[in-house]
Design an enzyme around this catalytic site. Structure first.
Site, PDB file in Angstrom:
ATOM      1  N   SER A 181      36.403  49.389  36.191  1.00  0.00           N
ATOM      2  CA  SER A 181      37.830  49.071  36.031  1.00  0.00           C
ATOM      3  C   SER A 181      38.697  49.441  37.231  1.00  0.00           C
ATOM      4  O   SER A 181      39.822  48.952  37.331  1.00  0.00           O
ATOM      5  CB  SER A 181      38.386  49.774  34.799  1.00  0.00           C
ATOM      6  OG  SER A 181      38.336  48.912  33.706  1.00  0.00           O
ATOM      7  N   TYR A 186      43.381  54.162  30.672  1.00  0.00           N
ATOM      8  CA  TYR A 186      43.166  53.552  29.350  1.00  0.00           C
ATOM      9  C   TYR A 186      44.259  54.006  28.376  1.00  0.00           C
ATOM     10  O   TYR A 186      45.392  54.254  28.797  1.00  0.00           O
ATOM     11  CB  TYR A 186      41.773  53.911  28.808  1.00  0.00           C
ATOM     12  CG  TYR A 186      40.652  53.497  29.746  1.00  0.00           C
ATOM     13  CD1 TYR A 186      40.436  52.166  30.049  1.00  0.00           C
ATOM     14  CD2 TYR A 186      39.823  54.439  30.324  1.00  0.00           C
ATOM     15  CE1 TYR A 186      39.403  51.773  30.896  1.00  0.00           C
ATOM     16  CE2 TYR A 186      38.789  54.058  31.175  1.00  0.00           C
ATOM     17  CZ  TYR A 186      38.587  52.723  31.457  1.00  0.00           C
ATOM     18  OH  TYR A 186      37.584  52.345  32.293  1.00  0.00           O
ATOM     19  N   TYR A 192      34.025  38.210  37.928  1.00  0.00           N
ATOM     20  CA  TYR A 192      34.542  39.469  37.369  1.00  0.00           C
ATOM     21  C   TYR A 192      33.448  40.539  37.308  1.00  0.00           C
ATOM     22  O   TYR A 192      33.684  41.700  37.658  1.00  0.00           O
ATOM     23  CB  TYR A 192      35.130  39.198  35.977  1.00  0.00           C
ATOM     24  CG  TYR A 192      35.563  40.449  35.249  1.00  0.00           C
ATOM     25  CD1 TYR A 192      36.742  41.103  35.590  1.00  0.00           C
ATOM     26  CD2 TYR A 192      34.790  40.996  34.219  1.00  0.00           C
ATOM     27  CE1 TYR A 192      37.141  42.260  34.935  1.00  0.00           C
ATOM     28  CE2 TYR A 192      35.182  42.151  33.562  1.00  0.00           C
ATOM     29  CZ  TYR A 192      36.360  42.775  33.920  1.00  0.00           C
ATOM     30  OH  TYR A 192      36.736  43.929  33.273  1.00  0.00           O
ATOM     31  N   LYS A 225      40.107  46.686  39.176  1.00  0.00           N
ATOM     32  CA  LYS A 225      41.256  45.915  38.684  1.00  0.00           C
ATOM     33  C   LYS A 225      42.500  46.140  39.538  1.00  0.00           C
ATOM     34  O   LYS A 225      43.357  45.266  39.661  1.00  0.00           O
ATOM     35  CB  LYS A 225      41.552  46.288  37.223  1.00  0.00           C
ATOM     36  CG  LYS A 225      40.431  45.888  36.256  1.00  0.00           C
ATOM     37  CD  LYS A 225      40.654  46.490  34.869  1.00  0.00           C
ATOM     38  CE  LYS A 225      39.545  46.095  33.902  1.00  0.00           C
ATOM     39  NZ  LYS A 225      39.638  46.817  32.608  1.00  0.00           N
ATOM     40  N   VAL A 254      34.571  52.844  33.699  1.00  0.00           N
ATOM     41  CA  VAL A 254      33.540  53.338  32.789  1.00  0.00           C
ATOM     42  C   VAL A 254      32.264  53.847  33.476  1.00  0.00           C
ATOM     43  O   VAL A 254      31.405  54.422  32.824  1.00  0.00           O
ATOM     44  CB  VAL A 254      33.137  52.309  31.711  1.00  0.00           C
ATOM     45  CG1 VAL A 254      34.261  52.068  30.727  1.00  0.00           C
ATOM     46  CG2 VAL A 254      32.660  51.016  32.333  1.00  0.00           C
TER      47      VAL A 254
HETATM   48  N1  GLU Z   1      33.210  45.916  33.729  1.00  0.00           N
HETATM   49  C1  GLU Z   1      33.759  46.661  32.656  1.00  0.00           C
HETATM   50  C2  GLU Z   1      34.134  45.770  31.489  1.00  0.00           C
HETATM   51  O1  GLU Z   1      34.735  44.771  31.671  1.00  0.00           O
HETATM   52  C3  GLU Z   1      34.929  47.433  33.129  1.00  0.00           C
HETATM   53  C4  GLU Z   1      35.441  48.336  32.064  1.00  0.00           C
HETATM   54  C5  GLU Z   1      36.023  49.617  32.545  1.00  0.00           C
HETATM   55  O2  GLU Z   1      35.603  50.206  33.535  1.00  0.00           O
HETATM   56  O3  GLU Z   1      36.952  50.022  31.863  1.00  0.00           O
HETATM   57  O4  GLU Z   1      33.830  46.051  30.377  1.00  0.00           O
END
Ligand code: GLU
Length: 308
Positions: free
Chosen positions: A64, A244, A192, A67, A262
């Site tokens: 994440s 989060y 992604y 992002k 994560v």
């Molecule tokens: N690639 C992970 C997903 O889309 C990223 C989630 C994360 O790190 O929060 O589930």
């Protein structure tokens, strides 16, 4: 300066390391299961110097944290008006992969770019004619931010997530139906999952965090690599949605713009002062690194890093 106090950093890591036994390595992406639960490392970058503790050569995937970088690129490619017509600016209070607000909110654009739905919408706005070209542009941007041209993505992790990303697939299909996403679902999921699998170490992360902290100016050359207004948008999302659905508590206890993933990474940006990269794959129930959060809390208290 934190970097003059390397022994303190080492002791902090040793103390925080005791918490890893209370966390769990992410396993919903099968390739992440093999991470060493007890690993913990940190790199701190400030004014051209870097201090670190733990095994900072260890590589991990951004997940994440990517992002933040895809948002920067999408904003540079499309401008604010276009990006925020397809993703909102509000925190959700829901888990990162939740679908619920897409259905209950009108219009059904995702609430912010840090949840999966929002990030998928943002990634779909990265310009380029193919997955290779779009991923290549993101990687070039990351090479520029870190000064490390060897950064690439981990094929095994990308494949493992792509093959199991049914919840993300559902989010994409929902948003396609509502006109938020206009491209082929599998193309977007491929891009992604490769974006999430970009592999760095703590030092790379600390340098990126520093650029964002430093109003978008490159850590070494002081050249602008992210426009100032975009660096500010990134920090704001890191505060309101970066950790989060623990972002509110984190703002109170730590008070530093940060984004976690994560895989156990956390990137933090103390405005005008410090960039921090942490890797600690033992996660709490909300998906944040247990030891990493503790480490940031003690660092923030000791060096008075809270922005509030
Ligand atoms: N690639 C992970 C997903 O889309 C990223 C989630 C994360 O790190 O929060 O589930």
């Amino acid at each position: 300066m934190i970097c003059n106090d390397r022994e303190t950093l080492r002791v902090m890591v040793e103390e925080a390391n005791k918490l890893t036994k209370h966390g769990k390595v992410a396993d919903y992406i099968p390739a992440l299961k093999t991470a060493d639960r007890d690993a913990l490392s940190i790199a701190v970058y400030e004014e051209g110097t870097c201090a670190s503790a733990g095994d900072i050569q260890e590589k991990f995937t951004l997940q994440s944290i990517s992002k933040v970088l895809s948002l920067a690129l999408a904003l540079m490619d499309n401008g604010e008006e276009e990006v925020f017509s397809r993703v909102g600016m509000e925190p959700t209070g829901d888990p990162f992969n939740s679908i619920i607000k897409l259905e209950t909110h009108s219009p059904s654009k995702p609430l912010n770019p840090m949840i999966n739905a929002g990030a998928l919408s943002v990634t779909s706005m990265i310009h380029g004619g193919s997955v290779e070209e779009r991923l290549g542009r993101l990687l070039t941007f990351i090479h520029e931010l870190t000064g490390n041209p060897s950064i690439s993505y981990n094929e095994e992790v990308a494949k493992s997530e792509y093959e199991t990303a049914d919840l993300n697939r559902a989010l994409v299909y929902f948003m396609k139906q509502h006109g938020v996403i206009n491209e082929n679902s599998e193309t977007l999921l491929e891009l992604y999952t490769k974006q999430c699998a970009i592999e760095v170490n703590c030092e790379d992360l600390a340098k990126i965090g520093y650029v964002i902290a430093n109003e978008g100016l490159h850590a070494e050359s002081q050249r602008p690599v992210i426009p100032l207004h975009i660096a500010r948008i990134l920090k704001t999302f890191m505060v309101t949605c970066g950790m989060y659905n623990a972002s509110g508590e984190f703002a109170i206890r730590v008070g530093i713009p940060a984004k976690s993933g994560v895989s156990g990474g956390i990137m933090a940006s103390v405005p005008h002062r410090v960039g921090i990269g942490i890797y600690g794959p033992a996660l709490d129930e909300k998906g944040n690194s247990v030891a990493g959060m503790q480490l940031l809390e003690v660092l923030s208290q000791r060096y008075d890093l809270s922005i509030f």
